[in-house]
Write a protein that holds these residues in place. Structure first.
Motif, mmCIF file in Angstrom:
data_model
loop_
_atom_site.group_PDB
_atom_site.id
_atom_site.type_symbol
_atom_site.label_atom_id
_atom_site.label_comp_id
_atom_site.label_asym_id
_atom_site.label_seq_id
_atom_site.Cartn_x
_atom_site.Cartn_y
_atom_site.Cartn_z
ATOM 1 N N ILE A 136 -20.987 -6.725 -11.190
ATOM 2 C CA ILE A 136 -22.017 -6.066 -12.002
ATOM 3 C C ILE A 136 -22.316 -4.655 -11.513
ATOM 4 O O ILE A 136 -23.108 -3.943 -12.128
ATOM 5 N N ALA A 137 -21.687 -4.244 -10.410
ATOM 6 C CA ALA A 137 -21.929 -2.914 -9.837
ATOM 7 C C ALA A 137 -20.649 -2.093 -9.869
ATOM 8 O O ALA A 137 -19.562 -2.605 -9.596
ATOM 9 N N ALA A 138 -20.767 -0.824 -10.202
ATOM 10 C CA ALA A 138 -19.612 0.076 -10.228
ATOM 11 C C ALA A 138 -19.902 1.277 -9.352
ATOM 12 O O ALA A 138 -21.057 1.690 -9.192
ATOM 13 N N LEU A 139 -18.847 1.839 -8.800
ATOM 14 C CA LEU A 139 -18.984 3.007 -7.932
ATOM 15 C C LEU A 139 -18.466 4.251 -8.624
ATOM 16 O O LEU A 139 -17.394 4.235 -9.236
ATOM 17 N N GLY A 140 -19.234 5.334 -8.519
ATOM 18 C CA GLY A 140 -18.728 6.638 -8.866
ATOM 19 C C GLY A 140 -17.953 7.147 -7.663
ATOM 20 O O GLY A 140 -17.205 6.403 -7.027
ATOM 21 N N GLN A 141 -18.147 8.385 -7.317
ATOM 22 C CA GLN A 141 -17.432 8.929 -6.177
ATOM 23 C C GLN A 141 -18.003 8.387 -4.863
ATOM 24 O O GLN A 141 -19.189 8.429 -4.615
ATOM 25 N N VAL A 142 -17.134 7.833 -4.021
ATOM 26 C CA VAL A 142 -17.461 7.429 -2.659
ATOM 27 C C VAL A 142 -16.237 7.750 -1.814
ATOM 28 O O VAL A 142 -15.207 7.071 -1.926
ATOM 29 N N PRO A 143 -16.281 8.801 -1.001
ATOM 30 C CA PRO A 143 -15.108 9.183 -0.212
ATOM 31 C C PRO A 143 -14.566 8.022 0.615
ATOM 32 O O PRO A 143 -15.310 7.294 1.268
ATOM 33 N N GLY A 144 -13.248 7.831 0.541
ATOM 34 C CA GLY A 144 -12.597 6.772 1.283
ATOM 35 C C GLY A 144 -12.662 5.416 0.625
ATOM 36 O O GLY A 144 -12.039 4.468 1.106
ATOM 37 N N VAL A 145 -13.392 5.302 -0.471
ATOM 38 C CA VAL A 145 -13.534 4.014 -1.146
ATOM 39 C C VAL A 145 -13.102 4.123 -2.603
ATOM 40 O O VAL A 145 -12.242 3.388 -3.068
ATOM 41 N N SER A 146 -13.703 5.021 -3.342
ATOM 42 C CA SER A 146 -13.340 5.213 -4.764
ATOM 43 C C SER A 146 -13.261 6.702 -5.040
ATOM 44 O O SER A 146 -14.231 7.308 -5.480
ATOM 45 N N GLU A 147 -12.126 7.263 -4.759
ATOM 46 C CA GLU A 147 -11.914 8.698 -4.908
ATOM 47 C C GLU A 147 -11.002 8.993 -6.098
ATOM 48 O O GLU A 147 -10.126 8.193 -6.441
ATOM 49 N N LEU A 148 -11.193 10.150 -6.684
ATOM 50 C CA LEU A 148 -10.288 10.607 -7.731
ATOM 51 C C LEU A 148 -8.974 11.071 -7.104
ATOM 52 O O LEU A 148 -8.964 11.647 -6.019
ATOM 53 N N ASP A 149 -7.891 10.812 -7.805
ATOM 54 C CA ASP A 149 -6.580 11.276 -7.346
ATOM 55 C C ASP A 149 -6.369 12.697 -7.870
ATOM 56 O O ASP A 149 -6.288 12.900 -9.086
ATOM 57 N N PRO A 150 -6.294 13.687 -6.984
ATOM 58 C CA PRO A 150 -6.181 15.082 -7.447
ATOM 59 C C PRO A 150 -4.921 15.365 -8.245
ATOM 60 O O PRO A 150 -4.873 16.323 -9.010
ATOM 61 N N SER A 151 -3.886 14.534 -8.106
ATOM 62 C CA SER A 151 -2.626 14.785 -8.808
ATOM 63 C C SER A 151 -2.625 14.229 -10.229
ATOM 64 O O SER A 151 -1.757 14.571 -11.023
#
Length: 304
Positions: free
Chosen positions: A91-106
């Motif tokens: 029931i919980a979602a993460l936005g940006q969290v470095p090292g856990v849920s990061e965007l792929d720059p490529s």
């Protein structure tokens, strides 16, 4: 007119209320955080405020079911932690969290959106939904993506190459909006965002908090790690240990959706003071709380 996602999750339930009593998480070299207590209603905007290394991210991950705590009690949407961490993650979602849920720059914006939508349909969709015609499923997926983008305030047409824009070419605020849009595709009851105001200009910081406030207003409870919280958020402040610190209580904001109480302090203290809405709720850590302790706790409990 800007559309917003429903305030109800996949099961028709509202945002997740939070009940936290004496919560603590310890790593091999010290406490990441300890004696954290507060209550927040569904649709609250909760700011986890404090300096780097004070346990803010560990607290965020614990309350979203990603880290196992070692003392105290917490409930997220009625789910007790740490006993029902897996259910809390659903029931919980993460936005940006470095090292856990990061965007792929490529990857491009479109690739991120398509990947998240496919994962959402694969792991969270009903059997009936999987049996629908491909064209119907594609239209529903596109509608959900558009809904999430609108809620996050991200207009792909305004990007340099539209949805084909690479993440590495996004401005900091645009990347934040994309990470939140990806999280909202799943229509979570609780949204967690780390480093909310990191490297943002004053104008972008105002825009970021306006975005999170909008998400909370739609019914989704928001947990946001930051260095400085806005006045209208429920502020849970993690600070260095202070042997003279007593607990503090924060009253509900006028809309009644923020915390009933936000009480923190050392376990041996019982004093409580009354604070106005938006005032600090200081979370004191023991003397052995260290940045290394938070890192060790993260490594010990897992990042998934």
């Amino acid at each position: 007119m800007t559309t917003r996602p429903s305030s109800e999750g996949e099961g028709g339930e509202p945002g997740a209320a939070l009940v936290v009593e004496g919560l603590g998480l310890k790593g091999p070299r010290g406490w990441a955080f300890r004696e954290v207590s507060f209550r927040a209603g569904a649709g609250s905007l909760v700011a986890l405020e404090g300096p780097s290394g004070s346990g803010r991210t560990c607290l965020l991950l614990a309350l979203t079911g990603r880290m196992r705590t070692h003392e105290g009690h917490a409930e997220v949407g009625g789910l007790p932690l740490p006993r029902r961490m897996a259910a809390a993650r659903r029931i919980a979602a993460l936005g940006q969290v470095p090292g856990v849920s990061e965007l792929d720059p490529s990857l491009t914006v479109a690739e991120h959106l398509r990947e998240r939508a496919l994962l959402q349909r694969r792991f969270d969709g009903s059997v009936r939904a999987l049996l629908r015609r491909p064209g119907t499923r594609a239209a529903e997926t596109r509608a959900r993506i558009d809904e999430a983008l609108a809620a996050a305030g991200l207009d792909p047409a305004a990007l340099p190459k539209g949805e084909r824009t690479s993440v590495r070419d996004l401005e900091r605020l645009e990347a934040l909006r994309l990470s939140i849009a990806l999280a909202l595709i799943g229509r979570p009851r609780l949204l967690g965002v780390d480093d909310t105001d990191l490297k943002l200009s004053d104008a972008d910081r105002v825009a970021a908090w306006a975005l999170l406030r909008s998400v909370a207003d739609s019914g989704t409870t928001v947990l946001a790690v930051c260095s400085e919280a806005p006045a209208d958020a429920l502020r849970i402040t993690t600070v260095a240990a202070d042997p003279d610190t007593t607990g503090e209580t924060a009253e509900p904001a006028p809309d009644g959706r923020t915390a009933d109480t936000a009480r923190t302090g050392r376990g041996t203290k019982t004093g409580a003071d009354t604070a106005t809405p938006g005032a600090d709720a200081k979370t004191t850590a023991e003397d052995d709380t260290t940045e290394e302790g938070a890192d060790d706790a993260l490594a010990e409990t897992g990042r998934a």
